[in-house]
Motif scaffolding. Sequence first.
Motif, PDB file in Angstrom:
ATOM      1  N   MET A 193       0.844  -1.169   0.000  1.00 21.49           N
ATOM      2  CA  MET A 193       0.000   0.000   0.000  1.00 21.49           C
ATOM      3  C   MET A 193       0.893   1.238   0.000  1.00 21.49           C
ATOM      4  SD  MET A 193      -2.830  -1.207   2.745  1.00 21.49           S
ATOM      5  CE  MET A 193      -4.170  -0.224   2.143  1.00 21.49           C
ATOM      6  N   LEU A 194       0.562   2.146  -0.851  1.00 19.16           N
ATOM      7  CA  LEU A 194       1.320   3.380  -0.997  1.00 19.16           C
ATOM      8  C   LEU A 194       2.781   3.125  -1.331  1.00 19.16           C
ATOM      9  CD1 LEU A 194      -0.095   5.504   1.955  1.00 19.16           C
ATOM     10  CD2 LEU A 194      -0.969   5.282  -0.355  1.00 19.16           C
ATOM     11  N   GLY A 195       3.043   2.052  -2.061  1.00 17.22           N
ATOM     12  CA  GLY A 195       4.406   1.713  -2.411  1.00 17.22           C
ATOM     13  C   GLY A 195       4.826   2.213  -3.769  1.00 17.22           C
ATOM     14  N   GLY A 196       3.978   2.932  -4.447  1.00 13.57           N
ATOM     15  CA  GLY A 196       4.323   3.461  -5.751  1.00 13.57           C
ATOM     16  C   GLY A 196       4.111   2.475  -6.878  1.00 13.57           C
ATOM     17  N   ALA A 197       3.460   1.342  -6.604  1.00 13.03           N
ATOM     18  CA  ALA A 197       3.188   0.342  -7.643  1.00 13.03           C
ATOM     19  C   ALA A 197       1.730  -0.087  -7.545  1.00 13.03           C
ATOM     20  CB  ALA A 197       4.087  -0.867  -7.458  1.00 13.03           C
ATOM     21  N   ASN A 198       1.140  -0.383  -8.681  1.00 15.39           N
ATOM     22  CA  ASN A 198      -0.224  -0.885  -8.709  1.00 15.39           C
ATOM     23  C   ASN A 198      -0.167  -2.408  -8.628  1.00 15.39           C
ATOM     24  OD1 ASN A 198      -1.098   1.735  -9.069  1.00 15.39           O
ATOM     25  ND2 ASN A 198      -1.050   1.565 -11.283  1.00 15.39           N
ATOM     26  N   LEU A 199      -0.692  -2.975  -7.553  1.00 16.12           N
ATOM     27  CA  LEU A 199      -0.633  -4.404  -7.336  1.00 16.12           C
ATOM     28  C   LEU A 199      -2.032  -4.984  -7.179  1.00 16.12           C
ATOM     29  CD1 LEU A 199       2.138  -4.570  -4.577  1.00 16.12           C
ATOM     30  CD2 LEU A 199       2.424  -4.942  -7.020  1.00 16.12           C
ATOM     31  N   THR A 200      -2.188  -6.216  -7.616  1.00  9.22           N
ATOM     32  CA  THR A 200      -3.420  -6.932  -7.307  1.00  9.22           C
ATOM     33  C   THR A 200      -3.340  -7.362  -5.847  1.00  9.22           C
ATOM     34  OG1 THR A 200      -2.490  -9.061  -7.914  1.00  9.22           O
ATOM     35  CG2 THR A 200      -3.621  -7.815  -9.665  1.00  9.22           C
ATOM     36  N   LEU A 201      -4.472  -7.790  -5.298  1.00 10.05           N
ATOM     37  CA  LEU A 201      -4.481  -8.264  -3.920  1.00 10.05           C
ATOM     38  C   LEU A 201      -3.547  -9.467  -3.783  1.00 10.05           C
ATOM     39  CD1 LEU A 201      -5.582  -8.098  -1.051  1.00 10.05           C
ATOM     40  CD2 LEU A 201      -7.510  -9.503  -1.792  1.00 10.05           C
ATOM     41  N   LYS A 202      -3.563 -10.380  -4.758  1.00  8.83           N
ATOM     42  CA  LYS A 202      -2.685 -11.554  -4.725  1.00  8.83           C
ATOM     43  C   LYS A 202      -1.213 -11.140  -4.722  1.00  8.83           C
ATOM     44  CE  LYS A 202      -1.431 -15.824  -7.121  1.00  8.83           C
ATOM     45  NZ  LYS A 202      -0.327 -15.980  -6.254  1.00  8.83           N
ATOM     46  N   ALA A 203      -0.856 -10.202  -5.586  1.00  8.56           N
ATOM     47  CA  ALA A 203       0.535  -9.749  -5.643  1.00  8.56           C
ATOM     48  C   ALA A 203       0.955  -9.096  -4.326  1.00  8.56           C
ATOM     49  CB  ALA A 203       0.731  -8.783  -6.802  1.00  8.56           C
ATOM     50  N   MET A 204       0.058  -8.334  -3.719  1.00  5.81           N
ATOM     51  CA  MET A 204       0.373  -7.699  -2.451  1.00  5.81           C
ATOM     52  C   MET A 204       0.557  -8.758  -1.358  1.00  5.81           C
ATOM     53  SD  MET A 204      -1.639  -4.787  -0.245  1.00  5.81           S
ATOM     54  CE  MET A 204      -2.948  -5.857   0.286  1.00  5.81           C
ATOM     55  N   LEU A 205      -0.321  -9.767  -1.326  1.00  8.69           N
ATOM     56  CA  LEU A 205      -0.198 -10.820  -0.319  1.00  8.69           C
ATOM     57  C   LEU A 205       1.061 -11.655  -0.535  1.00  8.69           C
ATOM     58  CD1 LEU A 205      -3.924 -11.955  -0.065  1.00  8.69           C
ATOM     59  CD2 LEU A 205      -2.625 -10.610   1.604  1.00  8.69           C
ATOM     60  N   ASP A 206       1.417 -11.908  -1.797  1.00  8.50           N
ATOM     61  CA  ASP A 206       2.657 -12.642  -2.090  1.00  8.50           C
ATOM     62  C   ASP A 206       3.886 -11.854  -1.626  1.00  8.50           C
ATOM     63  OD1 ASP A 206       1.251 -14.753  -3.187  1.00  8.50           O
ATOM     64  OD2 ASP A 206       1.556 -14.111  -5.263  1.00  8.50           O
ATOM     65  N   THR A 207       3.872 -10.552  -1.849  1.00  8.78           N
ATOM     66  CA  THR A 207       4.975  -9.697  -1.408  1.00  8.78           C
ATOM     67  C   THR A 207       5.070  -9.679   0.111  1.00  8.78           C
ATOM     68  OG1 THR A 207       4.752  -8.313  -3.365  1.00  8.78           O
ATOM     69  CG2 THR A 207       5.928  -7.353  -1.499  1.00  8.78           C
ATOM     70  N   LEU A 208       3.933  -9.566   0.785  1.00 11.25           N
ATOM     71  CA  LEU A 208       3.933  -9.588   2.251  1.00 11.25           C
ATOM     72  C   LEU A 208       4.443 -10.925   2.781  1.00 11.25           C
ATOM     73  CD1 LEU A 208       0.590  -7.752   3.075  1.00 11.25           C
ATOM     74  CD2 LEU A 208       2.913  -6.950   3.534  1.00 11.25           C
ATOM     75  N   ALA A 209       4.117 -12.011   2.086  1.00 10.97           N
ATOM     76  CA  ALA A 209       4.593 -13.332   2.503  1.00 10.97           C
ATOM     77  C   ALA A 209       6.112 -13.407   2.424  1.00 10.97           C
ATOM     78  CB  ALA A 209       3.957 -14.413   1.631  1.00 10.97           C
ATOM     79  N   LYS A 210       6.689 -12.862   1.356  1.00 14.83           N
ATOM     80  CA  LYS A 210       8.145 -12.869   1.221  1.00 14.83           C
ATOM     81  C   LYS A 210       8.811 -12.036   2.308  1.00 14.83           C
ATOM     82  CE  LYS A 210       8.084 -13.555  -3.751  1.00 14.83           C
ATOM     83  NZ  LYS A 210       8.223 -12.908  -5.054  1.00 14.83           N
ATOM     84  N   ILE A 211       8.213 -10.897   2.632  1.00 17.21           N
ATOM     85  CA  ILE A 211       8.793 -10.001   3.628  1.00 17.21           C
ATOM     86  C   ILE A 211       8.697 -10.588   5.039  1.00 17.21           C
ATOM     87  CG2 ILE A 211       8.508  -7.752   4.771  1.00 17.21           C
ATOM     88  CD1 ILE A 211       7.607  -6.682   1.989  1.00 17.21           C
ATOM     89  N   THR A 212       7.539 -11.173   5.364  1.00 13.40           N
ATOM     90  CA  THR A 212       7.296 -11.648   6.727  1.00 13.40           C
ATOM     91  C   THR A 212       7.749 -13.084   6.964  1.00 13.40           C
ATOM     92  OG1 THR A 212       5.072 -12.449   6.207  1.00 13.40           O
ATOM     93  CG2 THR A 212       5.289 -10.139   6.973  1.00 13.40           C
ATOM     94  N   GLY A 213       7.903 -13.850   5.894  1.00  8.95           N
ATOM     95  CA  GLY A 213       8.240 -15.262   6.055  1.00  8.95           C
ATOM     96  C   GLY A 213       7.028 -16.138   6.313  1.00  8.95           C
ATOM     97  N   LEU A 214       5.837 -15.536   6.347  1.00  7.27           N
ATOM     98  CA  LEU A 214       4.593 -16.291   6.519  1.00  7.27           C
ATOM     99  C   LEU A 214       4.072 -16.715   5.155  1.00  7.27           C
ATOM    100  CD1 LEU A 214       2.880 -13.950   9.119  1.00  7.27           C
ATOM    101  CD2 LEU A 214       4.081 -16.089   9.584  1.00  7.27           C
ATOM    102  N   ARG A 215       3.244 -17.721   5.128  1.00  2.00           N
ATOM    103  CA  ARG A 215       2.683 -18.180   3.858  1.00  2.00           C
ATOM    104  C   ARG A 215       1.535 -17.270   3.418  1.00  2.00           C
ATOM    105  NH1 ARG A 215       1.368 -24.356   4.745  1.00  2.00           N
ATOM    106  NH2 ARG A 215      -0.615 -23.346   4.412  1.00  2.00           N
ATOM    107  N   ALA A 216       1.486 -17.030   2.134  1.00  2.00           N
ATOM    108  CA  ALA A 216       0.360 -16.281   1.564  1.00  2.00           C
ATOM    109  C   ALA A 216      -0.829 -17.235   1.442  1.00  2.00           C
ATOM    110  CB  ALA A 216       0.727 -15.738   0.187  1.00  2.00           C
ATOM    111  N   PRO A 217      -2.041 -16.716   1.465  1.00  2.00           N
ATOM    112  CA  PRO A 217      -3.199 -17.586   1.279  1.00  2.00           C
ATOM    113  C   PRO A 217      -3.077 -18.346  -0.045  1.00  2.00           C
ATOM    114  CG  PRO A 217      -3.897 -15.395   1.938  1.00  2.00           C
ATOM    115  CD  PRO A 217      -2.426 -15.326   1.664  1.00  2.00           C
TER     116      PRO A 217
END
Length: 83
Positions: free
Chosen positions: A1-25
């Motif tokens: 969010m507010l990262g300067g890129a237009n992302l789908t919800l899936k892409a945002m969740l995948d990115t958060l998974a990589k950052i946090t180490g948690l699995r994306a849905p």
Amino acid sequence: MLGGANLTLKAMLDTLAKITGLRAPSLKIPHGLALGVAYANTVFSRLVGREPGIPIEGVKIARHMMLWIARERSVNWDSRPVR
């Protein structure tokens, strides 16, 4: 969010998974089913006097691409890469 890129919800969740180490849905639920479950959850929550765990509006907006564009300098927002 507010990262300067237009992302789908899936892409945002995948990115958060990589950052946090948690699995994306990994389970994709049809929108109609998710909306029906949200309505049922809301009815049940009202019966027991609690807040719904699955907000109807959240399910409704999850199917749309959401963008925030800072067009005015008065916002004072600098775009940065998502990662």
